[in-house]
Design a protein around this motif. Structure first.
Motif, PDB file in Angstrom:
ATOM      1  N   ARG A  41       0.831  -1.203   0.000  1.00  0.00           N
ATOM      2  CA  ARG A  41       0.000   0.000   0.000  1.00  0.00           C
ATOM      3  C   ARG A  41       0.869   1.257   0.000  1.00  0.00           C
ATOM      4  NH1 ARG A  41      -2.210   3.607   3.468  1.00  0.00           N
ATOM      5  NH2 ARG A  41      -1.114   2.664   5.230  1.00  0.00           N
ATOM      6  N   ARG A  42       1.854   1.276   0.867  1.00  0.00           N
ATOM      7  CA  ARG A  42       2.754   2.434   0.944  1.00  0.00           C
ATOM      8  C   ARG A  42       3.571   2.589  -0.336  1.00  0.00           C
ATOM      9  NH1 ARG A  42       6.804   3.596   6.077  1.00  0.00           N
ATOM     10  NH2 ARG A  42       7.900   5.407   5.204  1.00  0.00           N
ATOM     11  N   SER A  43       4.083   1.476  -0.849  1.00  0.00           N
ATOM     12  CA  SER A  43       4.871   1.537  -2.077  1.00  0.00           C
ATOM     13  C   SER A  43       4.004   1.892  -3.276  1.00  0.00           C
ATOM     14  CB  SER A  43       5.578   0.196  -2.308  1.00  0.00           C
ATOM     15  OG  SER A  43       6.525  -0.045  -1.290  1.00  0.00           O
ATOM     16  N   GLY A  44       2.750   1.440  -3.260  1.00  0.00           N
ATOM     17  CA  GLY A  44       1.842   1.800  -4.335  1.00  0.00           C
ATOM     18  C   GLY A  44       1.618   3.294  -4.405  1.00  0.00           C
ATOM     19  N   GLN A  45       1.514   3.933  -3.255  1.00  0.00           N
ATOM     20  CA  GLN A  45       1.354   5.388  -3.213  1.00  0.00           C
ATOM     21  C   GLN A  45       2.596   6.077  -3.752  1.00  0.00           C
ATOM     22  OE1 GLN A  45       0.478   6.010   0.930  1.00  0.00           O
ATOM     23  NE2 GLN A  45      -1.692   5.519   0.719  1.00  0.00           N
ATOM     24  N   LEU A  46       3.774   5.546  -3.400  1.00  0.00           N
ATOM     25  CA  LEU A  46       5.021   6.136  -3.877  1.00  0.00           C
ATOM     26  C   LEU A  46       5.121   6.034  -5.396  1.00  0.00           C
ATOM     27  CD1 LEU A  46       7.878   7.300  -3.108  1.00  0.00           C
ATOM     28  CD2 LEU A  46       8.679   4.922  -3.222  1.00  0.00           C
ATOM     29  N   LEU A  47       4.863   4.844  -5.943  1.00  0.00           N
ATOM     30  CA  LEU A  47       4.963   4.658  -7.385  1.00  0.00           C
ATOM     31  C   LEU A  47       3.930   5.500  -8.116  1.00  0.00           C
ATOM     32  CD1 LEU A  47       5.570   0.798  -7.617  1.00  0.00           C
ATOM     33  CD2 LEU A  47       7.250   2.644  -7.666  1.00  0.00           C
ATOM     34  N   ALA A  54       2.786  -0.343 -11.701  1.00  0.00           N
ATOM     35  CA  ALA A  54       3.531  -1.595 -11.621  1.00  0.00           C
ATOM     36  C   ALA A  54       2.761  -2.606 -10.781  1.00  0.00           C
ATOM     37  CB  ALA A  54       4.908  -1.346 -10.986  1.00  0.00           C
ATOM     38  N   ARG A  55       2.949  -3.872 -11.108  1.00  0.00           N
ATOM     39  CA  ARG A  55       2.355  -4.923 -10.290  1.00  0.00           C
ATOM     40  C   ARG A  55       3.194  -5.092  -9.031  1.00  0.00           C
ATOM     41  NH1 ARG A  55       1.408 -11.361 -11.680  1.00  0.00           N
ATOM     42  NH2 ARG A  55       0.442 -11.876  -9.678  1.00  0.00           N
ATOM     43  N   LEU A  56       2.559  -5.060  -7.879  1.00  0.00           N
ATOM     44  CA  LEU A  56       3.248  -5.145  -6.603  1.00  0.00           C
ATOM     45  C   LEU A  56       3.015  -6.500  -5.951  1.00  0.00           C
ATOM     46  CD1 LEU A  56       2.328  -1.591  -5.323  1.00  0.00           C
ATOM     47  CD2 LEU A  56       4.655  -2.389  -5.688  1.00  0.00           C
ATOM     48  N   VAL A  57       4.065  -7.058  -5.373  1.00  0.00           N
ATOM     49  CA  VAL A  57       4.001  -8.307  -4.621  1.00  0.00           C
ATOM     50  C   VAL A  57       4.556  -8.042  -3.233  1.00  0.00           C
ATOM     51  CG1 VAL A  57       4.900 -10.652  -4.429  1.00  0.00           C
ATOM     52  CG2 VAL A  57       4.179  -9.783  -6.646  1.00  0.00           C
ATOM     53  N   SER A  58       3.863  -8.496  -2.221  1.00  0.00           N
ATOM     54  CA  SER A  58       4.301  -8.280  -0.844  1.00  0.00           C
ATOM     55  C   SER A  58       5.489  -9.179  -0.505  1.00  0.00           C
ATOM     56  CB  SER A  58       3.140  -8.571   0.107  1.00  0.00           C
ATOM     57  OG  SER A  58       3.560  -8.472   1.445  1.00  0.00           O
ATOM     58  N   LEU A  59       6.532  -8.586   0.086  1.00  0.00           N
ATOM     59  CA  LEU A  59       7.692  -9.333   0.552  1.00  0.00           C
ATOM     60  C   LEU A  59       8.155  -8.712   1.863  1.00  0.00           C
ATOM     61  CD1 LEU A  59       9.803 -11.604  -0.183  1.00  0.00           C
ATOM     62  CD2 LEU A  59      11.278  -9.727  -0.937  1.00  0.00           C
ATOM     63  N   HIS A  60       7.865  -9.385   2.973  1.00  0.00           N
ATOM     64  CA  HIS A  60       8.244  -8.871   4.279  1.00  0.00           C
ATOM     65  C   HIS A  60       8.716 -10.019   5.160  1.00  0.00           C
ATOM     66  CE1 HIS A  60       4.325 -10.391   5.532  1.00  0.00           C
ATOM     67  NE2 HIS A  60       3.755  -9.649   4.594  1.00  0.00           N
ATOM     68  N   GLU A  61       9.126  -9.712   6.379  1.00  0.00           N
ATOM     69  CA  GLU A  61       9.752 -10.726   7.234  1.00  0.00           C
ATOM     70  C   GLU A  61       8.838 -11.906   7.539  1.00  0.00           C
ATOM     71  OE1 GLU A  61      10.694  -9.360  11.144  1.00  0.00           O
ATOM     72  OE2 GLU A  61       9.018  -7.930  11.206  1.00  0.00           O
ATOM     73  N   HIS A  62       7.522 -11.711   7.465  1.00  0.00           N
ATOM     74  CA  HIS A  62       6.591 -12.782   7.819  1.00  0.00           C
ATOM     75  C   HIS A  62       6.247 -13.699   6.652  1.00  0.00           C
ATOM     76  CE1 HIS A  62       6.171 -10.896  11.690  1.00  0.00           C
ATOM     77  NE2 HIS A  62       5.745  -9.774  11.140  1.00  0.00           N
ATOM     78  N   ASN A  63       6.543 -13.272   5.416  1.00  0.00           N
ATOM     79  CA  ASN A  63       6.201 -14.134   4.274  1.00  0.00           C
ATOM     80  C   ASN A  63       7.386 -14.395   3.352  1.00  0.00           C
ATOM     81  OD1 ASN A  63       6.577 -11.845   2.709  1.00  0.00           O
ATOM     82  ND2 ASN A  63       4.534 -11.835   1.815  1.00  0.00           N
ATOM     83  N   GLU A  64       8.578 -13.945   3.760  1.00  0.00           N
ATOM     84  CA  GLU A  64       9.731 -14.046   2.870  1.00  0.00           C
ATOM     85  C   GLU A  64      10.064 -15.493   2.513  1.00  0.00           C
ATOM     86  OE1 GLU A  64      13.963 -11.667   2.269  1.00  0.00           O
ATOM     87  OE2 GLU A  64      12.999 -11.700   4.248  1.00  0.00           O
ATOM     88  N   ASP A  65      10.005 -16.391   3.480  1.00  0.00           N
ATOM     89  CA  ASP A  65      10.316 -17.794   3.191  1.00  0.00           C
ATOM     90  C   ASP A  65       9.380 -18.374   2.133  1.00  0.00           C
ATOM     91  OD1 ASP A  65      12.424 -17.919   4.941  1.00  0.00           O
ATOM     92  OD2 ASP A  65      11.238 -18.656   6.622  1.00  0.00           O
ATOM     93  N   ARG A  66       8.120 -17.947   2.164  1.00  0.00           N
ATOM     94  CA  ARG A  66       7.127 -18.456   1.215  1.00  0.00           C
ATOM     95  C   ARG A  66       7.254 -17.789  -0.157  1.00  0.00           C
ATOM     96  NH1 ARG A  66       3.274 -17.096   3.976  1.00  0.00           N
ATOM     97  NH2 ARG A  66       2.372 -15.317   2.880  1.00  0.00           N
ATOM     98  N   GLN A  67       7.572 -16.509  -0.172  1.00  0.00           N
ATOM     99  CA  GLN A  67       7.595 -15.761  -1.420  1.00  0.00           C
ATOM    100  C   GLN A  67       8.871 -15.952  -2.230  1.00  0.00           C
ATOM    101  OE1 GLN A  67       4.872 -14.861  -2.544  1.00  0.00           O
ATOM    102  NE2 GLN A  67       4.415 -12.721  -2.070  1.00  0.00           N
ATOM    103  N   VAL A  68       9.993 -16.212  -1.551  1.00  0.00           N
ATOM    104  CA  VAL A  68      11.266 -16.290  -2.266  1.00  0.00           C
ATOM    105  C   VAL A  68      11.257 -17.346  -3.373  1.00  0.00           C
ATOM    106  CG1 VAL A  68      13.695 -16.968  -2.017  1.00  0.00           C
ATOM    107  CG2 VAL A  68      12.714 -15.227  -0.513  1.00  0.00           C
ATOM    108  N   PRO A  69      10.805 -18.576  -3.136  1.00  0.00           N
ATOM    109  CA  PRO A  69      10.801 -19.563  -4.235  1.00  0.00           C
ATOM    110  C   PRO A  69       9.959 -19.113  -5.427  1.00  0.00           C
ATOM    111  CG  PRO A  69      10.489 -20.644  -2.107  1.00  0.00           C
ATOM    112  CD  PRO A  69      10.345 -19.181  -1.862  1.00  0.00           C
TER     113      PRO A  69
END
Length: 282
Positions: A41-47, A54-69
């Motif tokens: 949400r914050r990055s969407g406002q910046l862009l 741009a298409r945004l995908v969430s990547l943070h400390e709580h989902n990084e293990d799942r999103q990286v692959p």
């Protein structure tokens, strides 16, 4: 499917003033297949501010293990991806390490798009030595672990750079004054590049009093910088142990330069020690 792999761009974004984004960063963010962001949400406002869709995908400390692959698979399929944090340079006290590491091990190209950094911005205006510094990120939130962490750093000779939040800055400064002593030179850099930017300098004890007296100086985001521990006589003797055999064979300046390479100590300090050892006024 293309045999060519994509590129992961690690993109620095403004830490406050939106005019600080680079032209290259704007071009990369507009051209990648997806932007991995800490807070979409914050990055969407910046862009959106820059007119970037741009298409945004969430990547943070709580989902990084799942999103990286998933992101790695897209890169290996030929898509370019940009990694950004909420502000500043990714991975500096922000998520992203696992993705960058996975790309490195998988042989996927990773390219930095450098730019704003709260750490470097604070160092540039602090007025403390910047030839060598030590970045420690955020101190522990609880008083006991915070005091223990600072005690382990009390003898560190390099300039210390810490990050802190508004609700802990005063407590952290008080603990620094207790552990390092109230006379240790310090800098509190607040809201860098933003409207209410302030840079306060002085002994840490005086800065505690300043923040206690002015609630406005306890608001915002902070970089806390602490002068390194002063050299002691025993430190000098250790350096002289390296210098003396060099001085027997080399001119003073060259001996100091070689000793600096061996010990990691500042060359100017070794030069002054060498002059003193030779009985020459600095």
């Amino acid at each position: 499917m293309s045999n060519l792999q994509g590129t992961l761009y690690v993109v620095a974004t403004p830490i406050g003033n939106r005019g600080d984004i680079s032209e290259r960063a704007r071009r990369v963010l507009a051209g990648v297949a997806v932007v991995a962001a800490e807070d979409t949400r914050r990055s969407g406002q910046l862009l959106s501010h820059y007119g970037i869709s741009a298409r945004l995908v969430s990547l943070h400390e709580h989902n990084e293990d799942r999103q990286v692959p998933r992101l790695l698979a897209r890169l290996q399929a030929g898509e370019d991806i940009a990694l950004i944090s909420d502000a500043g340079t990714p991975l500096v006290s922000d998520p992203g390490y696992r993705l960058v590491s996975a790309c490195a091990w998988a042989g996927v190209r990773t390219s930095p798009v450098p730019g704003p950094s709260a750490v470097m911005a604070a160092l540039s205006v602090a007025g403390l030595p910047t030839d060598r510094f030590c970045f420690e990120g955020f101190l522990p939130a609880r008083p006991g672990p915070r005091r223990k962490a600072l005690a382990a750093l009390a003898a560190e000779p390099r300039t210390l750079v810490l990050l802190e939040s508004s609700h802990r800055i005063l407590d952290s400064l008080r603990t620094v004054a207790e552990v390092f002593g109230p006379e240790r030179p310090a800098v509190v850099a607040r809201e860098l590049t933003k409207t209410w930017e302030t840079v306060l300098r002085g002994p840490v004890g005086a800065l505690v009093q300043r923040l206690e007296a002015d609630p406005d100086q306890r608001r915002g985001e902070f970089v806390l910088l602490l002068a390194g521990a002063p050299a002691t006589a025993s430190d000098d003797e250790t350096l002289l142990h390296t210098l003396r055999p060099l001085l027997a064979e080399l001119p003073v300046k060259r001996a100091a330069r070689v000793a600096a390479q061996i010990t990691g100590a500042p060359r100017n300090r070794l030069y002054q020690l060498a002059l003193r050892e030779k009985g020459v006024e600095g």
